[in-house]
Design an enzyme around this catalytic site. Structure first.
Site, PDB file in Angstrom:
ATOM      1  N   THR A  18       2.170   0.120  24.605  1.00 24.58           N
ATOM      2  CA  THR A  18       2.950  -0.398  23.476  1.00 24.58           C
ATOM      3  C   THR A  18       4.306  -0.948  23.931  1.00 24.58           C
ATOM      4  OG1 THR A  18       1.980   1.432  22.228  1.00 24.58           O
ATOM      5  CG2 THR A  18       3.660   0.157  21.113  1.00 24.58           C
ATOM      6  N   ARG A  22       4.181   3.051  31.352  1.00 24.30           N
ATOM      7  CA  ARG A  22       4.804   4.361  31.234  1.00 24.30           C
ATOM      8  C   ARG A  22       3.900   5.405  31.869  1.00 24.30           C
ATOM      9  NH1 ARG A  22       7.361   5.400  25.477  1.00 24.30           N
ATOM     10  NH2 ARG A  22       8.355   3.431  25.986  1.00 24.30           N
ATOM     11  N   SER A 113      11.711   5.590  27.127  1.00 23.49           N
ATOM     12  CA  SER A 113      12.200   5.723  25.758  1.00 23.49           C
ATOM     13  C   SER A 113      12.496   7.163  25.373  1.00 23.49           C
ATOM     14  CB  SER A 113      11.187   5.084  24.811  1.00 23.49           C
ATOM     15  OG  SER A 113      11.715   5.016  23.509  1.00 23.49           O
ATOM     16  N   HIS A 114      11.763   7.679  24.412  1.00 24.20           N
ATOM     17  CA  HIS A 114      12.027   9.000  23.848  1.00 24.20           C
ATOM     18  C   HIS A 114      11.292  10.109  24.604  1.00 24.20           C
ATOM     19  CE1 HIS A 114       8.635   6.913  22.271  1.00 24.20           C
ATOM     20  NE2 HIS A 114       8.055   8.054  21.998  1.00 24.20           N
ATOM     21  N   LYS A 126       9.608  -2.002  31.879  1.00 20.33           N
ATOM     22  CA  LYS A 126       9.207  -3.017  30.910  1.00 20.33           C
ATOM     23  C   LYS A 126       9.860  -4.338  31.277  1.00 20.33           C
ATOM     24  CE  LYS A 126      10.985  -3.022  26.702  1.00 20.33           C
ATOM     25  NZ  LYS A 126      11.280  -2.803  25.291  1.00 20.33           N
ATOM     26  N   ASP A 278      17.765   7.538  20.811  1.00 21.83           N
ATOM     27  CA  ASP A 278      16.826   8.098  21.787  1.00 21.83           C
ATOM     28  C   ASP A 278      17.231   7.785  23.225  1.00 21.83           C
ATOM     29  OD1 ASP A 278      16.267   5.387  21.743  1.00 21.83           O
ATOM     30  OD2 ASP A 278      14.159   5.701  22.222  1.00 21.83           O
ATOM     31  N   ASP A 280      16.659   5.498  25.480  1.00 24.63           N
ATOM     32  CA  ASP A 280      17.127   4.171  25.878  1.00 24.63           C
ATOM     33  C   ASP A 280      17.931   3.457  24.795  1.00 24.63           C
ATOM     34  OD1 ASP A 280      14.771   4.008  24.385  1.00 24.63           O
ATOM     35  OD2 ASP A 280      14.317   2.021  25.167  1.00 24.63           O
ATOM     36  N   ASP A 282      17.272   2.553  21.608  1.00 21.81           N
ATOM     37  CA  ASP A 282      16.758   1.589  20.631  1.00 21.81           C
ATOM     38  C   ASP A 282      16.341   2.238  19.309  1.00 21.81           C
ATOM     39  OD1 ASP A 282      14.522   2.787  21.690  1.00 21.81           O
ATOM     40  OD2 ASP A 282      13.481   0.924  22.206  1.00 21.81           O
ATOM     41  N   ARG A 283      16.219   3.564  19.290  1.00 22.46           N
ATOM     42  CA  ARG A 283      15.834   4.217  18.034  1.00 22.46           C
ATOM     43  C   ARG A 283      17.048   4.779  17.303  1.00 22.46           C
ATOM     44  NH1 ARG A 283      10.156   7.449  18.684  1.00 22.46           N
ATOM     45  NH2 ARG A 283       9.011   5.692  19.578  1.00 22.46           N
ATOM     46  N   THR A 345       1.855  -2.295  15.409  1.00 23.50           N
ATOM     47  CA  THR A 345       2.862  -1.406  15.981  1.00 23.50           C
ATOM     48  C   THR A 345       3.405  -1.962  17.294  1.00 23.50           C
ATOM     49  OG1 THR A 345       1.847   0.490  14.950  1.00 23.50           O
ATOM     50  CG2 THR A 345       3.189   0.926  16.886  1.00 23.50           C
ATOM     51  N   GLU A 364      10.330  -0.264  12.116  1.00 23.70           N
ATOM     52  CA  GLU A 364       9.132   0.547  12.248  1.00 23.70           C
ATOM     53  C   GLU A 364       9.425   1.950  11.744  1.00 23.70           C
ATOM     54  OE1 GLU A 364       6.354  -0.314  15.666  1.00 23.70           O
ATOM     55  OE2 GLU A 364       8.273  -0.312  16.675  1.00 23.70           O
ATOM     56  N   GLU A 365       8.378   2.618  11.294  1.00 22.42           N
ATOM     57  CA  GLU A 365       8.529   3.986  10.815  1.00 22.42           C
ATOM     58  C   GLU A 365       8.998   4.937  11.911  1.00 22.42           C
ATOM     59  OE1 GLU A 365       6.345   6.312  12.281  1.00 22.42           O
ATOM     60  OE2 GLU A 365       5.462   4.622  13.352  1.00 22.42           O
ATOM     61  N   SER A 366       8.793   4.550  13.156  1.00 20.07           N
ATOM     62  CA  SER A 366       9.109   5.410  14.293  1.00 20.07           C
ATOM     63  C   SER A 366      10.586   5.311  14.668  1.00 20.07           C
ATOM     64  CB  SER A 366       8.227   5.018  15.467  1.00 20.07           C
ATOM     65  OG  SER A 366       8.333   3.623  15.704  1.00 20.07           O
ATOM     66  N   LYS A 377      14.649  -3.305  19.053  1.00 19.74           N
ATOM     67  CA  LYS A 377      15.227  -2.480  18.017  1.00 19.74           C
ATOM     68  C   LYS A 377      16.528  -1.919  18.567  1.00 19.74           C
ATOM     69  CE  LYS A 377      12.016   1.211  19.219  1.00 19.74           C
ATOM     70  NZ  LYS A 377      10.560   1.080  19.227  1.00 19.74           N
TER      71      LYS A 377
HETATM   72  C1  G1P Z   1       5.497   4.467  19.469  1.00 11.70           C
HETATM   73  C2  G1P Z   1       5.800   4.115  18.037  1.00 11.70           C
HETATM   74  C3  G1P Z   1       5.954   2.628  17.885  1.00 11.70           C
HETATM   75  C4  G1P Z   1       7.025   2.125  18.853  1.00 11.70           C
HETATM   76  C5  G1P Z   1       6.711   2.597  20.263  1.00 11.70           C
HETATM   77  C6  G1P Z   1       7.832   2.245  21.219  1.00 11.70           C
HETATM   78  O1  G1P Z   1       4.307   3.849  19.867  1.00 11.70           O
HETATM   79  O2  G1P Z   1       4.803   4.594  17.170  1.00 11.70           O
HETATM   80  O3  G1P Z   1       6.285   2.317  16.566  1.00 11.70           O
HETATM   81  O4  G1P Z   1       7.088   0.732  18.825  1.00 11.70           O
HETATM   82  O5  G1P Z   1       6.534   4.002  20.284  1.00 11.70           O
HETATM   83  O6  G1P Z   1       9.032   2.857  20.866  1.00 11.70           O
HETATM   84  P1  G1P Z   1       2.887   4.606  19.871  1.00 11.70           P
HETATM   85  O7  G1P Z   1       3.048   5.841  20.718  1.00 11.70           O
HETATM   86  O8  G1P Z   1       2.607   4.975  18.442  1.00 11.70           O
HETATM   87  O9  G1P Z   1       1.936   3.588  20.412  1.00 11.70           O
HETATM   88 ZN    ZN Z   2      13.352   3.941  22.854  1.00 13.83          ZN
END
Ligand code: G1P
Ligand code: ZN
Length: 544
Positions: A18, A22, A113-114, A126, A278, A280, A282-283, A345, A364-366, A377
């Protein structure tokens, strides 16, 4: 200086997910692993030769080593100039900002990321393209294809550069410029928001906030912007020093991982406002006094109030949300008479819409929210948007959101994650759901009637590219939805995400407790997907 050509062999597992490639740190530490992937970027992106590149990461373990390797590969592959954040640090939105501001041909972001950091935890890489956003699927697929056949990479055999001092140095024929990671980004934020109004809010002495940087990359950014430029009291930023293992925590701003911050907003002495970002940067998570703003609601509120913010005073062109994100923003778009796009997503799907000027805000909901100011983001941007709103509306977070629900209706929303599920079991569950789809529309389950059921596919309205298999979507009468997806960012087994949304237009029914309101939908999800039977899990690992 002549590059050394090193023979290598493909690793089979370098398909970006996504958001980039990673893996566990140990996977990245294998000889040639990082080198192969980076060489595949240079082999497939010939425009990087002679061009400029931005490089930086979230400071997690292996960040520094990886930056040095990437610089040597870049120099050997004819990159003319690299901008790198001091200490190898750059937040993801800052990379996007720098690519756009200095017109570089792209950038490389190092982050998982997180996900947790440290020798036994995760790492990621990335590639971002010239618009500042994540590479589109055509590019990531080409990079992956190249990793499958790669047999050599080119590198300069030079000692490590000093990345802790701002200034210019040479690496072979390539210029390396170590820059302040914060300055350009902070200037961009100052150009987008009403800083004097936010400064006045802090100066009033009646507004108490904390920002939790979670020992990740946003610490230095938040200190500069909130405490120095906006005059928030020192100590407003918590956990502000980036650490290689994020202090052992999970740098994920949600109700499960930012418990300490949530607690500070509760009770009579609770803070007026709290936010977190988070690994990096972006959240974002937004909290008011005794109040959690779901990311889906946050996007809707920002869209509805955009005209109060200097950069959107003349209105917004359109909005977009990822498919599992609640439909709250759709209702705002409808009232404003602007388009609302539903995308798969992942942030990369917003890029074309932003570039074409079709949308101004997206999310995004995340815990991801962003706009046309960069192509990622942006956590701190969302926090500043809220601060600007609070300064102008002079209401509490809870009042603003409750007003919003009264006007547009409330989309109760929750996400249930089942982590580290056996990959075959997860696939079996999705296959099973798939087999049910054709017969679902029109069927009734208790009080719920299915209106549509499909496997979400998306055709990009700008370039016509098509993405299929993006998650199972079940729409119910009255605007409620059930969504099932497998994560594309996990590094262990499979993660099943179940997204539940329940719409309530009656202002007298908008104060329910989310999980209680959702109980019937949770039961329906179980009935349809057979989660317990197929995964052996009685309940989700994380509820957001
Ligand atoms: C998750 C989140 C998605 C976000 C991505 C990167 O991906 O659900 O919205 O864009 O992290 O931060 P997922 O693990 O669901 O594929
Ligand atoms: Zn992130």
């Amino acid at each position: 200086m002549v590059p050394t050509v090193i023979p290598t062999q493909p690793f089979g597992d370098q398909r970006p997910g996504t958001s980039g490639l990673r893996k566990k740190v140990r996977v990245f530490q294998q000889p040639h692993y990082l080198e192969n992937f980076v060489q595949a970027i240079f082999d497939t992106q010939p425009n990087l030769r002679g061009a400029a590149l931005v490089v930086g990461g979230d400071g997690r373990f292996y960040n520094r080593t990886a930056v040095q390797i990437i610089l040597r590969l870049a120099a050997a592959n004819g990159v003319a100039r690299v901008l790198v954040g001091r200490g190898g640090l750059l937040s993801t939105p800052a990379v996007s900002c720098l690519i756009r501001k200095y017109g570089t041909a792209g950038g490389i972001v190092l982050s998982a990321s997180h996900n947790p950091g440290g020798p036994d935890a995760d790492f990621g890489i990335k590639f971002n393209v010239a618009n500042g956003g994540p590479a589109p699927e055509s590019v990531t697929e080409a990079i992956f294809a190249r990793t499958q056949t790669i047999d050599r990479y080119q590198i300069l055999e030079t000692p490590d550069l000093n990345l802790d001092q701002i200034g210019r140095t040479q690496l072979g024929a390539m210029q390396v410029e170590v820059i302040d990671p914060v300055a350009d980004y902070a200037a961009l934020m100052e150009s987008r928001f009403d800083f004097p109004a936010i400064r006045a809010l802090f100066a009033s002495g009646r507004f108490r906030m904390r920002f939790d940087a979670m020992h990740a990359v946003t610490g230095p950014y938040a200190k500069e912007i909130l405490e120095r430029r906006l005059g928030a009291p020192e100590g407003t930023v918590l956990h502000g020093t980036p650490l290689e293992d994020f202090g052992g925590g999970h740098p994920d701003p949600n109700l499960a991982h930012a418990k300490e911050l949530v607690a500070r907003t509760q009770g009579p002495a609770g803070l007026d406002f709290a936010a977190a970002s988070d690994g990096d940067g972006d959240r974002n998570m937004i909290l008011g006094k005794d109040f959690f703003v779901t990311p889906s609601d946050s996007l809707a509120v920002l869209a509805a109030n955009a005209q109060l913010i200097p950069s959107y005073a003349r209105g917004i062109a359109g909005v977009a949300r990822s498919m599992p994100t609640s439909q709250a923003v759709d209702r705002v778009a409808e009232q404003l008479g602007i388009p609302c796009y539903e995308t798969p997503t992942g942030w990369k799907f917003f890029g074309n819409l932003l570039d074409a000027g079709r949308i101004s805000l997206c999310g995004e909901e995340s815990f991801g929210t962003g706009s046309d100011h960069v192509r990622e983001k942006d956590g701190l941007w969302a926090v500043l948007f809220w601060l600007n709103l609070l300064a102008v509306r002079k209401q509490s977070v809870a009042q603003i959101v409750r007003d919003h629900w009264r006007q547009f209706g409330r989309n109760y929303y929750t996400r249930h994650d089942y982590e580290g599920v056996d990959a075959d079991a997860a696939k079996g569950l999705m296959d099973h759901l798939h087999s049910l789809l054709p017969a679902l529309p029109g069927k009734t389950f208790g009080a719920h009637q299915v209106v549509y059921a499909d496997d979400f596919a998306y055709t990009d309205p700008v370039d016509g590219s098509r993405s299929t298999g993006q998650g199972i979507r079940i729409g119910l009468q009255g605007g409620s939805r059930l969504i099932f997806r497998l994560s594309g960012t996990g590094t262990q087994g499979a993660t099943l995400r179940v997204y539940l949304e329940s719409f309530e237009s009656d202002p007298n029914n908008q104060t329910g407790e989310t999980q209680a309101v959702m109980a019937p939908l949770v039961q329906l999800a179980e009935e349809l997907a057979e989660i317990q039977k197929r995964t052996g899990r009685k309940k989700p690992d994380v509820i957001t």
